[in-house]
Motif scaffolding. Structure first.
Motif, short mmCIF file in Angstrom:
data_model
loop_
_atom_site.label_atom_id
_atom_site.label_comp_id
_atom_site.label_asym_id
_atom_site.label_seq_id
_atom_site.Cartn_x
_atom_site.Cartn_y
_atom_site.Cartn_z
N UNK A 258 -11.02 12.22 12.73
CA UNK A 258 -10.15 11.20 12.15
C UNK A 258 -9.64 11.63 10.80
N UNK A 259 -8.33 11.47 10.58
CA UNK A 259 -7.78 11.58 9.24
C UNK A 259 -7.27 10.19 8.87
N UNK A 260 -7.69 9.68 7.71
CA UNK A 260 -7.20 8.40 7.23
C UNK A 260 -6.35 8.65 6.01
N UNK A 261 -5.12 8.10 5.99
CA UNK A 261 -4.17 8.46 4.96
C UNK A 261 -3.55 7.24 4.29
N UNK A 262 -3.26 7.39 3.00
CA UNK A 262 -2.59 6.32 2.27
C UNK A 262 -1.70 6.92 1.18
N UNK A 263 -0.45 6.43 1.12
CA UNK A 263 0.42 6.72 -0.02
C UNK A 263 0.90 5.38 -0.54
N UNK A 264 0.88 5.20 -1.86
CA UNK A 264 1.34 3.94 -2.43
C UNK A 264 2.06 4.22 -3.73
N UNK A 265 3.03 3.37 -4.05
CA UNK A 265 3.73 3.53 -5.32
C UNK A 265 4.03 2.17 -5.93
N UNK A 266 4.17 2.18 -7.26
CA UNK A 266 4.72 1.03 -7.98
C UNK A 266 5.87 1.57 -8.81
N UNK A 268 9.20 0.71 -11.39
CA UNK A 268 9.78 -0.26 -12.31
C UNK A 268 11.11 0.28 -12.82
N UNK A 269 12.16 -0.55 -12.72
CA UNK A 269 13.46 -0.17 -13.28
C UNK A 269 14.11 -1.43 -13.84
N UNK A 270 15.27 -1.28 -14.49
CA UNK A 270 15.98 -2.45 -15.02
C UNK A 270 16.37 -3.40 -13.88
N UNK A 271 16.61 -2.79 -12.72
CA UNK A 271 17.14 -3.51 -11.58
C UNK A 271 16.04 -4.24 -10.80
N UNK A 272 14.84 -3.65 -10.80
CA UNK A 272 13.82 -4.13 -9.87
C UNK A 272 12.43 -3.64 -10.29
N UNK A 273 11.41 -4.29 -9.75
CA UNK A 273 10.04 -3.80 -9.88
C UNK A 273 9.35 -4.14 -8.58
N UNK A 274 8.74 -3.17 -7.95
CA UNK A 274 8.15 -3.43 -6.63
C UNK A 274 7.09 -2.39 -6.32
N UNK A 275 6.28 -2.72 -5.30
CA UNK A 275 5.37 -1.71 -4.79
C UNK A 275 5.68 -1.45 -3.33
N UNK A 276 5.24 -0.29 -2.86
CA UNK A 276 5.44 0.08 -1.46
C UNK A 276 4.27 0.95 -1.05
N UNK A 277 3.92 0.90 0.21
CA UNK A 277 2.85 1.79 0.66
C UNK A 277 3.08 2.20 2.11
N UNK A 278 2.49 3.30 2.48
CA UNK A 278 2.48 3.74 3.86
C UNK A 278 1.13 4.38 4.11
N UNK A 279 0.59 4.16 5.28
CA UNK A 279 -0.72 4.73 5.55
C UNK A 279 -1.15 4.47 6.96
N UNK A 280 -2.19 5.17 7.37
CA UNK A 280 -2.69 5.01 8.73
C UNK A 280 -3.66 6.11 9.09
N UNK A 281 -3.61 6.50 10.33
CA UNK A 281 -4.61 7.47 10.80
C UNK A 281 -3.97 8.53 11.68
N UNK A 282 -4.70 9.62 11.84
CA UNK A 282 -4.38 10.61 12.86
C UNK A 282 -5.71 10.98 13.51
N UNK A 283 -5.79 10.80 14.83
CA UNK A 283 -7.01 11.12 15.56
C UNK A 283 -6.68 12.24 16.53
N UNK A 284 -7.45 13.31 16.48
CA UNK A 284 -7.14 14.47 17.32
C UNK A 284 -8.24 14.71 18.35
N UNK A 285 -7.81 14.77 19.61
CA UNK A 285 -8.71 15.18 20.69
C UNK A 285 -8.57 16.68 20.83
N UNK A 286 -9.67 17.39 20.66
CA UNK A 286 -9.63 18.85 20.70
C UNK A 286 -9.96 19.33 22.10
N UNK A 287 -9.15 20.29 22.59
CA UNK A 287 -9.44 20.87 23.90
C UNK A 287 -9.41 19.85 25.01
#
Lengths: 396, 258
Positions: A258-266, A268-287
């Motif tokens: 199992x690989x568990x992954x997360x990317x997140x950001x916050x 800030x600009x004059x126009x906007x301020x927000x957060x965003x994230x992406x993440x999840x898993x990768x499971x590999x069956x070998x052979x």
């Protein structure tokens, strides 16, 4: 970017560097694209062909502690004049000490861990005409200092000059309607493209965990688009690059298969301020099934707090994919999956495959289709742009 | 009473002296390891000639740097030169005695360093007949052992021992190893798959001694009996004690490795 000045520096470097082993490598490729539907705009093409060249000249001295790399890139496109372009992907000198490293010149840096969307990868601008997936990047002029310590790696970046994102021209496919006119680009910063941006990153690994925390202060790489009319009276979108402050986190846990992954950001600009994230898993069956093949299952969530106001279509989406790796002599690979918006149902189908032919050729296939796209989704512009792309590259 | 105690002690001593096959197998493995300790670091070039059952060939070329780590597994950096489409791809491995190895892969086209799942050890290395685990640092703790017999291999006196991978992620049930009695180096290994049928045979050829002590085979030939494919691995330009340090085996050094 002042290309002329860069070329002059290149030639000066050629003269002054100690003679030794210069090494040439790189690839030349032909690419064909065919679209399954007629375009929305009658100016747009149906089929396209192009050739690209990406040579690399490298030199090492001082037992590899000093390296010079020059890697230009160019593409000639039969239909879209904006896609015919060239760039200096790398033109850099790297010096490695014991526990520290400096890079000066045009370089490329990758931040992040996820598969579907590279959320926190902000240093290099996207070369969007190359591939709508945003994985191709333009060279970024920089001065980088890297310190390697017991408690991790610290990178400091002085990003000397801004690169504008590339966009398909009027005849190009996989573009917005109306098209983006880069002649009308505007900046929040008075220094425009000459502004020096700052970035820093701490990264480390502790057991099964890899972590990165990064900061960015400067002109954001994602433009906002302002509807306007250009000099020829054509309605277009003008890119507007605002100043931003951004904090990023990237995290991966490597737990067995199992690989568990997360990317997140916050951000800030004059126009906007927000957060965003992406993440999840990768499971590999070998052979799988007693063969040498691997089968991977990838699942990721893509979330942007701005929701329907997002500059990205991946605001409340899920990515599901299968990755097949043959582990054969030809390194055959296939990745197929969907990105589905769970609020409006818009779906992007993406299939990518590659296989080596003989010792030095490689064939790559891409199939993308937009299904059930909601009229309000930013991807609606690509609704009639389902395409198949084949590339044959010769490596040398 | 005193005589009884003496007898008891004698029996105890005899019992301790009589080595079980497991103890003898482990002792041989320990001696192999002990004789290959202290080399410090090395750099070498490695090529792999892959041949399928139709006789079609393809070539892999790479450079290897390795650093011996006291009390743990070695650190290894492998950089690919051929095929050209993977040129500059690099693999960094921190192997460990008992826990899973740490492994990072560098993809030069994206400049991306990816931490990868090292438990995929039974997978083929670059499409060859060598699995990752066949090329990994051979730590004593990665197997349990059993002495089988004394024998001869092409006229060379050998110990034949069997070893059983500890990791449940290994692709093998057991391996049969022929070890040169005089030099304590492997001459041949038979690999048996999880169903205990013969999968591959590895033969070592052209052993040369470095630093007057460490034996390294110039050729390692792996024959897969189930698929008919083979891989000839050739080592060239071995250089020992080149002054490599921990800082040559970092995620940053992966990106520099070219």
């Amino acid at each position: 970017m002042p290309m002329k000045r860069l070329l002059i520096i290149t030639f000066l470097l050629f003269w002054t560097l100690p003679a030794g082993a210069w090494e040439w490598s790189g690839n030349v490729a032909v690419e064909g694209r065919t679209f399954f539907q007629s375009p929305l705009d009658p100016r747009q093409y149906d089929n396209d062909g192009s050739v690209s060249l990406e040579p690399e000249l490298a030199h090492e001295w001082n037992d590899g502690r000093d390296q010079f790399v020059f890697r230009p890139f160019g593409r000639l496109d039969a239909r879209d004049s904006e896609r015919s372009h060239w760039d200096i992907r790398e033109l850099q000198w790297t010096h490695a000490g014991d526990g520290w490293e400096t890079t000066i010149g045009v370089s490329k840096v990758y931040w992040g861990v996820t598969e579907a969307w590279h959320l926190v990868d902000i240093v290099n601008q996207t070369d969007l005409v190359e591939n709508p997936d945003g994985e191709q990047k333009l060279g970024q002029p920089m001065v980088k200092l890297s310190l390697e310590r017991e408690w991790g790696t610290l990178d400091f970046f002085l990003l000397t000059g801004f690169r504008e994102r590339t966009f398909p021209g009027g005849k190009g496919r996989i573009r917005t309607h109306p098209r983006v006119d880069t002649d009308l680009t505007e900046y929040q910063s008075g220094a425009g493209r000459k502004r020096v941006d700052l970035a820093a990153r701490w990264s480390h690994y502790i057991g099964e965990w890899d972590i990165g925390v990064s900061l960015f202060h400067g002109t954001g790489r994602d433009p906002l688009f302002l509807p306007t009319v250009n000099g020829k009276g054509e309605p277009v979108l003008a890119p507007y690059y605002e100043l931003i402050d951004q904090v990023n986190l990237d995290l991966q846990a490597t737990l067995g298969q199992w690989l568990w992954k997360l990317e997140a950001l916050y951000r800030d600009s004059d126009h906007d301020a927000f957060y965003a994230w992406t993440g999840g898993f990768e499971y590999t069956l070998v052979g799988v099934a007693e063969t040498a093949m691997d089968l991977g299952f990838v699942g990721e969530v893509l979330y942007d707090q701005r929701g329907d106001r997002s500059a990205t279509p991946f605001n409340h989406d899920a990515f599901l994919a299968l990755r097949w790796t043959a582990n054969d002599e030809q390194s055959s690979e296939l990745l197929g999956g969907f990105v589905v918006d769970w609020e409006n149902g818009s779906t992007l189908l993406n299939i990518e495959g590659s296989r080596r032919l003989g010792q030095s050729w490689k064939a790559t296939l891409q199939l993308r289709a937009w299904l059930n796209v909601d009229g309000k989704d930013p991807q609606y512009s690509f609704n009639r742009d389902d395409y198949l792309q084949l590339e044959l590259a010769r490596y040398f | 009473m005193k005589r009884l105690l003496m007898l008891f002690l004698l029996v105890l001593a005899a019992a301790a002296g009589a080595e079980t096959p497991e103890e003898k197998g482990l002792a041989i493995a320990r001696e192999v390891d002990a004789r290959d300790t202290g080399w410090g670091d090395f750099q070498a070039k490695m090529s792999m000639l892959l041949r399928n059952r139709h006789g079609e060939e393809s070539l892999r070329q790479m450079r290897v740097k390795s650093l011996e780590v006291e009390g743990d597994g070695d650190k290894t950096l492998i950089v690919f030169d051929e095929p050209r489409d993977v040129k500059g791809t690099a693999l960094l491995t921190f192997s460990h005695k008992t826990k899973d190895d740490d492994q990072w892969l560098y993809l030069p086209a994206l400049k991306r360093v990816k931490r990868i799942a090292s438990r995929n050890k039974s997978g083929p290395f670059m499409g060859s007949e060598f699995a990752y685990e066949d090329l990994a640092s051979q730590e004593i703790e990665k197997y349990t052992y059993k002495y089988i017999r004394d024998d001869e291999l092409d006229g060379t006196p050998v110990f034949v021992i069997e070893r059983y991978p500890v990791s449940k992620y290994s692709g093998y049930k057991r391996q049969l190893v022929w070890i040169d009695k005089a030099r304590y180096i492997p001459l041949k290994i038979e690999f048996y798959d999880r169903k205990n049928s013969l999968l591959k045979t590895l033969t070592f050829k052209g052993y040369r001694q470095y630093l007057d002590r460490y034996w390294r085979a110039e050729e390692m030939f792996m024959q897969n009996h189930q698929t008919g494919k083979s891989t000839l691995l050739t080592w060239k330009e071995y250089r020992f004690r080149t002054g490599l340090k921990d800082s040559d085996f970092t995620r940053n050094s992966l990106k520099r490795a070219r």
